[in-house]
Design a protein around this motif. Structure first.
Motif, short mmCIF file in Angstrom:
data_model
loop_
_atom_site.label_atom_id
_atom_site.label_comp_id
_atom_site.label_asym_id
_atom_site.label_seq_id
_atom_site.Cartn_x
_atom_site.Cartn_y
_atom_site.Cartn_z
N GLY A 98 0.81 -1.21 0.00
CA GLY A 98 0.00 0.00 0.00
C GLY A 98 0.84 1.26 0.00
O GLY A 98 0.52 2.23 -0.70
N TYR A 99 1.92 1.26 0.77
CA TYR A 99 2.79 2.44 0.81
C TYR A 99 3.48 2.67 -0.54
O TYR A 99 3.40 3.75 -1.11
N LEU A 100 4.17 1.65 -1.03
CA LEU A 100 4.91 1.81 -2.28
C LEU A 100 3.97 1.91 -3.49
O LEU A 100 4.20 2.70 -4.40
N GLY A 101 2.92 1.09 -3.47
CA GLY A 101 2.01 1.05 -4.62
C GLY A 101 1.27 2.34 -4.85
O GLY A 101 0.97 2.70 -5.99
N ARG A 102 0.97 3.07 -3.77
CA ARG A 102 0.24 4.32 -3.94
C ARG A 102 1.12 5.46 -4.44
O ARG A 102 0.63 6.55 -4.74
N LEU A 103 2.42 5.20 -4.55
CA LEU A 103 3.33 6.19 -5.11
C LEU A 103 3.59 5.97 -6.60
O LEU A 103 4.22 6.81 -7.24
N LEU A 104 3.11 4.86 -7.14
CA LEU A 104 3.37 4.54 -8.54
C LEU A 104 2.63 5.51 -9.47
O LEU A 104 1.58 6.04 -9.13
N PRO A 105 3.19 5.71 -10.68
CA PRO A 105 2.54 6.59 -11.66
C PRO A 105 1.46 5.82 -12.44
O PRO A 105 1.77 4.94 -13.23
N TYR A 106 0.20 6.13 -12.21
CA TYR A 106 -0.89 5.44 -12.87
C TYR A 106 -1.47 6.28 -14.00
O TYR A 106 -1.46 7.50 -13.96
N ARG A 107 -2.00 5.57 -15.00
CA ARG A 107 -2.78 6.25 -16.04
C ARG A 107 -4.11 6.71 -15.45
O ARG A 107 -4.62 6.13 -14.50
N LYS A 108 -4.69 7.72 -16.06
CA LYS A 108 -5.96 8.25 -15.56
C LYS A 108 -7.08 7.23 -15.65
O LYS A 108 -8.01 7.25 -14.83
N ASP A 109 -7.00 6.32 -16.62
CA ASP A 109 -8.11 5.36 -16.81
C ASP A 109 -7.91 4.07 -16.04
O ASP A 109 -8.74 3.16 -16.13
N GLN A 110 -6.82 3.94 -15.28
CA GLN A 110 -6.61 2.73 -14.48
C GLN A 110 -7.32 2.87 -13.13
O GLN A 110 -7.27 3.91 -12.50
N LYS A 111 -7.97 1.77 -12.70
CA LYS A 111 -8.60 1.74 -11.39
C LYS A 111 -7.59 1.16 -10.39
O LYS A 111 -6.95 0.14 -10.67
N VAL A 112 -7.48 1.80 -9.22
CA VAL A 112 -6.50 1.36 -8.23
C VAL A 112 -7.20 1.20 -6.87
O VAL A 112 -7.90 2.11 -6.42
N PHE A 113 -6.95 0.04 -6.22
CA PHE A 113 -7.57 -0.27 -4.93
C PHE A 113 -6.48 -0.71 -3.95
O PHE A 113 -5.45 -1.25 -4.33
#
Length: 348
Positions: A98-113
């Motif tokens: 959760g800590y590292l993953g929430r820092l990743l660069p995501y595309r606007k259309d990707q859903k992240v949980f």
């Protein structure tokens, strides 16, 4: 077919069971990859049963403890696989992911949980300074609105509201039909006292051993393995090592008493299984445990050794009533079919 990328450092215990159940039931609908870290207990020992269509990729630098060099290396690897796999959905599991993953660069259309599976700032044994750091980290990252927190139980959901304004509740669930089909085929006595999990600080092996010492005539069985098994010194304690899930269920269906003496929890699958299998459940008073087991309604909730000993004196008729209530509650609110349906809805 949509792609889902799961990321989990804590690829052990309840998180591992959760991901097995969820992904095996989604693999017909999604293309699934899991990036995971390996703790002291190897996956081979855990006898995992992932569908062969699920791609498992080990991130060797993934580790639970804070380590700036290892964490930076892990972050770079996660970012590399995120580009390569290019998933539609990213699902982070437990604190480090959760800590590292929430820092990743995501595309606007990707859903992240993000599933906390038990917030790190609630872990007993942390110093006040550590609790504050973990809490501030969750609060800072929790307000990154791109990522939605998914709590696995009501207690965790209430905690999530303290650190994010973007959270939902999806109760953990277990496969009731699969449990019904498992035969009771075990040599363990029905009078044995059983617990399930990794033998580490969270599961409190010292208290389990203390309890066993006070009941030398009873057999105490720990279904699992872990780094603190040397604390289980009582001669009437038996450590099973890691068993296949079917073996664990067969034991839970035979025995009558289950204890979960955790110092913290998310929403424990092993406890749900014990409840459904007809066990009298005695648990510590922590989030996750106490929302499943309500004292004198579905089992016994204890705060210390004195209350634990009192719980063992519960009359047979009362035990039976509590066991029946617990089983009905699992059937109603915590079945795998409901859980999978809900994740399909939020994934889209």
């Amino acid at each position: 077919m949509k792609k889902i990328l799961y990321i989990a450092e804590a690829f052990d215990g309840g998180v591992l069971s959760f991901l097995q159940e969820l992904t095996n039931n989604l693999v017909d609908q999604y293309e699934i990859t899991i990036l995971y870290g390996r703790r002291q207990t190897s996956l081979e020992q855990r006898q995992t049963t992932f569908d062969p269509r699920i791609q498992l990729i080990e991130i060797k630098s993934f580790q639970r403890a804070l380590n700036l060099n290892a964490d930076y290396q892990t972050y770079q690897e996660l970012k590399k696989y995120l580009r390569q796999i290019d998933p539609d959905v990213i699902h982070l599991n437990s604190s480090k992911a959760g800590y590292l993953g929430r820092l990743l660069p995501y595309r606007k259309d990707q859903k992240v949980f993000y599933n906390p599976h038990g917030y790190s700032f609630l872990m007993q044994g942390n110093t006040h300074h550590q609790e504050k750091i973990y809490y501030l980290a969750e609060k800072t990252l929790g307000y990154r609105t791109k990522v939605q927190t998914v709590a696995v139980g009501q207690g965790e959901y209430l905690q999530s509201k303290k650190v994010t304004n973007n959270s939902i509740l999806v109760n953990n669930g277990i496969d009731l039909q699969a449990i019904d089909q498992i035969a009771v085929n075990t040599e363990i006595s029905e009078k044995a006292v059983v617990t399930v999990g990794r033998i580490d600080v969270q599961k409190n092996p010292r208290l389990f051993n203390q309890l066993a010492q006070l009941y030398p005539e009873k057999e105490f069985v720990w279904l699992g393995d872990g780094p603190l098994k040397d604390q289980l010194t009582a001669p009437n304690v038996r450590i099973s090592d890691w068993l296949a899930h079917e073996q664990i269920i067969a034991i839970l269906k035979k025995v009558q008493t289950f204890v979960l003496l955790s110092k913290w929890e998310g929403l424990p699958l092993a406890l749900l299984e014990a409840m459904y299998c007809g066990n009298y459940c005695i648990v510590t008073n922590v989030i996750g445990n106490k929302e499943l087991i309500r004292d004198n309604e579905t089992g016994a909730v204890i705060n210390d050794l004195t209350q634990l000993l009192e719980a063992f004196k519960c009359p047979r008729a009362k035990r039976q009533r509590l066991m029946t209530n617990a089983q009905r509650e699992v059937e109603k609110d915590y079945n795998l079919h409901k859980m999978v349906q809900r994740y399909c809805q939020i994934y889209g």
